[in-house]
Write an enzyme that holds these catalytic residues in place. Structure first.
Site, PDB file in Angstrom:
ATOM      1  N   SER A 137     -20.584  66.500 141.737  1.00 36.94           N
ATOM      2  CA  SER A 137     -19.214  66.903 141.406  1.00 36.94           C
ATOM      3  C   SER A 137     -18.453  67.330 142.650  1.00 36.94           C
ATOM      4  O   SER A 137     -17.238  67.476 142.610  1.00 36.94           O
ATOM      5  CB  SER A 137     -19.222  68.049 140.389  1.00 36.94           C
ATOM      6  OG  SER A 137     -19.920  69.151 140.920  1.00 36.94           O
ATOM      7  N   GLU A 170     -15.443  59.858 135.592  1.00 36.05           N
ATOM      8  CA  GLU A 170     -14.801  59.477 136.852  1.00 36.05           C
ATOM      9  C   GLU A 170     -15.701  58.466 137.564  1.00 36.05           C
ATOM     10  O   GLU A 170     -16.870  58.757 137.831  1.00 36.05           O
ATOM     11  CB  GLU A 170     -14.598  60.708 137.749  1.00 36.05           C
ATOM     12  CG  GLU A 170     -13.532  61.657 137.227  1.00 36.05           C
ATOM     13  CD  GLU A 170     -13.351  62.894 138.093  1.00 36.05           C
ATOM     14  OE1 GLU A 170     -12.202  63.355 138.214  1.00 36.05           O
ATOM     15  OE2 GLU A 170     -14.348  63.426 138.627  1.00 36.05           O
TER      16      GLU A 170
END
Length: 301
Positions: A137, A170
């Site tokens: 992340s 994503e």
């Protein structure tokens, strides 16, 4: 060489067998969603005990899905459970399961040296057609890929917690990620039932790049005595339509996680004021007050 490359890509354009590395919450969530959508999945962790816990967690989560999906249809629910759990296997050695894999999703500790060790080893044994991805992340995908010889077949797949519930994925491309790889990763994401967004390899990608500095600014506002935690959160919920205020969200995410991301960014980009870690956040973390998971952060839970 071009024919060889295109035949290698043909093998992975449709991903059927996924290897997920890391048996934590993210790894088991990704495994569940992939198995539910018709993929064969191998979940890898060094610790067999963690794998047993992950399998139990997946089974429990699937029971909830089956109940919602099939209601009174007990036979349908049973078949769904059997087929999904039957698609999952486990292993304690990632290198040993590379042969039949189309896609690797790494979901281990956020530590560049550890990720480098893993991918260097996998790169030496995995067939050329295998696409490598990281669920990081906050770390750079290009930097993780540096130790491999398949930079064109390396991308980011950033899932959100809890993976079975959160719709967003994503899909992250580096300067070296090929169009074929990006297309394969996007198609895989859609097959999982996710809404995919494509972005470049930038700190925090889209969501965390906007979200984490926002949380940090709210903490700095609290430090300056502008408003109470409660009033900052109420203002953002009612004034900006956010479902959770920033300080409530920081507690939910984990103050250690917020601190880790900001520390990493500010170390790499020392001149960016937005990335500076607030002092009160560092203090709470040092006191073991990490938010919801420890019962206290900016709020008592």
């Amino acid at each position: 060489p071009r024919a060889l490359a295109s035949s290698a890509m043909a093998c992975v354009r449709s991903v059927s067998h996924v290897t997920v590395i890391g048996g934590g919450l993210m790894g088991s969530g990704i495994t569940q969603v992939a198995a539910q959508t018709g993929h064969k999945v191998t979940l890898v962790d060094l610790d067999q005990k963690i794998l047993d816990q992950s399998t139990a967690r997946i089974s429990k989560s699937l029971q909830r899905v089956a109940k919602k999906k099939f209601g009174e249809d007990a036979d349908g629910a049973k078949l769904f459970m059997e087929n999904t759990m039957g698609a999952i296997s486990t292993a304690t050695n990632a290198s040993s399961v590379m042969e039949g894999t189309d896609l690797v999703i790494e979901a281990i500790v956020e530590n560049m040296a550890v990720k480098h060790r893993l991918f260097k080893e996998l790169d030496s044994v995995a067939p050329q057609s295998v696409i490598f991805t990281s669920n990081t992340s906050s770390l750079s995908i290009a930097e993780i890929a540096e130790v491999t010889s398949r930079k064109d077949r390396f991308g980011g797949l950033h899932f959100f917690n809890p993976v079975p519930v959160m719709k967003l994925l994503e899909v992250v491309k580096t300067a070296d990620t090929s169009a074929e790889t990006l297309s394969a990763l996007t198609a895989f994401g859609k097959k999982l039932g996710k809404v995919t967004v494509e972005c470049s390899d930038t700190p925090g990608f889209i969501v965390n790049r906007l979200l984490v500095p926002n949380l940090a600014e709210a903490i700095k506002m609290l430090e300056r005595g502008v408003a109470s935690a409660q009033d900052i959160d109420t203002a953002m919920k009612l004034g900006a339509g956010h479902p959770m205020g920033p300080l409530q969200l920081a507690d939910y995410v984990g103050l250690d996680t917020c601190c880790f991301i900001l520390d990493g960014w500010s170390e790499k980009y020392p001149d960016v004021e937005l990335f500076k870690t607030p002092e009160s956040l560092k203090k709470l973390v040092s006191e073991g007050k990490l938010g919801n998971k420890t019962g206290e952060g900016f709020y008592k839970h």
